[in-house]
Enzyme design. Structure first.
Site, PDB file in Angstrom:
ATOM      1  N   HIS A 124       4.784 -78.094  10.076  1.00 44.62           N
ATOM      2  CA  HIS A 124       5.361 -77.768  11.390  1.00 44.62           C
ATOM      3  C   HIS A 124       4.438 -78.273  12.499  1.00 44.62           C
ATOM      4  O   HIS A 124       3.921 -77.502  13.318  1.00 44.62           O
ATOM      5  CB  HIS A 124       5.597 -76.265  11.522  1.00 44.62           C
ATOM      6  N   GLU A 182       7.899 -70.151   6.685  1.00 44.37           N
ATOM      7  CA  GLU A 182       6.611 -70.791   6.976  1.00 44.37           C
ATOM      8  C   GLU A 182       5.513 -69.723   7.140  1.00 44.37           C
ATOM      9  O   GLU A 182       5.780 -68.666   7.714  1.00 44.37           O
ATOM     10  CB  GLU A 182       6.723 -71.596   8.278  1.00 44.37           C
ATOM     11  N   ARG A 208      14.517 -76.946  12.471  1.00 42.55           N
ATOM     12  CA  ARG A 208      14.132 -75.637  11.986  1.00 42.55           C
ATOM     13  C   ARG A 208      14.515 -75.566  10.502  1.00 42.55           C
ATOM     14  O   ARG A 208      15.540 -76.123  10.092  1.00 42.55           O
ATOM     15  CB  ARG A 208      14.867 -74.520  12.747  1.00 42.55           C
TER      16      ARG A 208
HETATM   17  C1  8YV Z   1       5.927 -75.330  17.475  1.00 46.10           C
HETATM   18  C2  8YV Z   1       8.226 -75.967  17.956  1.00 46.10           C
HETATM   19  O1  8YV Z   1       6.672 -74.149  17.414  1.00 46.10           O
HETATM   20  O2  8YV Z   1       8.456 -76.088  20.260  1.00 46.10           O
HETATM   21  C3  8YV Z   1       8.970 -75.701  19.206  1.00 46.10           C
HETATM   22  O3  8YV Z   1      10.074 -75.105  19.112  1.00 46.10           O
HETATM   23  O4  8YV Z   1       8.744 -75.757  16.885  1.00 46.10           O
HETATM   24  C4  8YV Z   1       6.798 -76.455  17.998  1.00 46.10           C
HETATM   25  O5  8YV Z   1       6.422 -76.868  19.223  1.00 46.10           O
HETATM   26  C5  8YV Z   1       4.699 -74.948  18.266  1.00 46.10           C
HETATM   27  O6  8YV Z   1       4.027 -73.980  17.505  1.00 46.10           O
HETATM   28  C6  8YV Z   1       5.014 -74.326  19.609  1.00 46.10           C
HETATM   29  O7  8YV Z   1       3.822 -73.700  20.114  1.00 46.10           O
END
Ligand code: 8YV
Length: 327
Positions: free
Chosen positions: A272, A254, A225
């Site tokens: 991401h 983001e 993150r």
């Molecule tokens: C993305 C992620 O957020 O799973 C997570 O925590 O960061 C990624 O998979 C994705 O947009 C989840 O839908």
């Protein structure tokens, strides 16, 4: 067919799956229709969209918040606990995709692949050779957060002749060296990989002091993150050559990220996309829907988050409103 509040946009292949099984509504529709708001017992969202406490409190019959993603640091967990709502995520099904991206980013970073591509496209090859890069074999890899994804990264890197060590809350007694002190791990690593959950417990864990320990020969990769890094400190370290480079898939704010990052030739940037493969996103959407069906049918779920102990990963900095985020 149950009515859900949907927060966030899903890839088309996932949305069409969702729309076959549930009626999804946006926040505005619920604000304009009390009867609908009272019918909604579930929220479906993605882990890179915020689910603030006021949204949760505004749904009197909410029973489940189903997150498509493994991270839950943008969900107001305390509000969910107060409301008596269960929160589910989608662990395991995305481990491989995120680990694969991390390995790809590592090669892109060490062998400077994006810069090499730009070099050829710019016609610079006619003027001379591309600068030498670095091997992966023989490098010391430090993984911060050896959870399900961190272990998958380690397993994928072992065949490349690297030395593996990790930092986290406890020694897991694995074949790789455990380092209780994060600064010591950074000091003893050529590449520091961040795979720890987001949230309060890991907020700004990688600061100027840790970056100084990583040093001018050290690289940083973040597939966790954006909140795990003190991003201004990282930008300063890159500008002053205090570290050798970085590969970042996650950022503060983001998708409106700090454009100073665009100017570094030794930085690899991706939007991401850790879990962003068709196979993985379909598997995540399927598990999200199965959690919802299981809850509405029996009151139980497949992959609940244990709300009490994990408030350490509670939302680090919830935006005032759910923000549209790419990824
Ligand atoms: C993305 C992620 O957020 O799973 C997570 O925590 O960061 C990624 O998979 C994705 O947009 C989840 O839908």
């Amino acid at each position: 067919m149950h009515d859900l509040l949907q927060i966030g946009t899903f890839p088309v292949i996932a949305q069409s799956l969702i729309d076959r099984e549930f009626r999804c509504h946006g926040r505005q529709a619920l604000q304009q229709d009390d009867a609908l708001r009272n019918r909604v017992r579930g929220i479906i969202t993605r882990s890179n969209f915020a689910v603030p406490g006021d949204v949760i409190a505004g749904l009197p019959n909410l029973g489940i918040i189903a997150i498509c993603g493994v991270g839950y640091d943008l969900v107001a967990l305390e509000a969910a606990a107060r409301q008596g709502a269960v929160v589910t995520n989608t662990p395991e099904v995305l481990n491989g995709a995120v680990a694969e991206l991390c390995v790809g980013m590592l090669f892109a970073l060490l062998r400077r692949l994006p810069a090499a591509d730009r070099f050829v496209r710019a016609g610079a090859w006619r003027e001379g050779a591309f600068p030498l890069a670095a091997n992966l074999a023989g490098k010391r890899i430090g993984i911060v957060g050896l959870g399900r994804i961190g272990k998958e990264i380690a397993r994928r890197l072992e065949p490349f002749g690297v030395t593996l060590a990790y930092h986290g809350r406890a020694d897991q007694h694995l074949p790789w060296r455990y380092e209780r002190d994060l600064h010591a791990l950074a000091r003893a690593s050529d590449v520091l990989i961040l795979a720890t959950p987001g949230g309060r417990a890991s907020a700004r864990l990688i600061d100027a002091a840790v970056l100084a320990e990583l040093g001018p020969g050290g690289y940083l990769i973040n597939v966790a993150r954006g909140s795990v890094i003190d991003e201004p400190a990282l930008i300063d370290a890159l500008a002053r050559g205090l570290i050798a480079g970085a590969a970042l898939d996650v950022f503060d704010n983001e998708p409106h990220i700090d454009e100073r990052l665009f100017g570094f030739d030794n930085v690899v940037l991706t939007p991401h996309v850790g879990s962003a493969t068709e196979e993985t996103r379909l598997a995540m959407a399927r598990l999200t829907l199965d959690n919802l069906h299981r809850f509405f049918d029996s009151g139980t779920t497949l992959t609940p988050i244990d709300l009490v102990p994990t408030t350490a990963h509670a939302a680090f900095a919830l935006p005032s409103d759910p923000q549209t985020k790419a990824g």
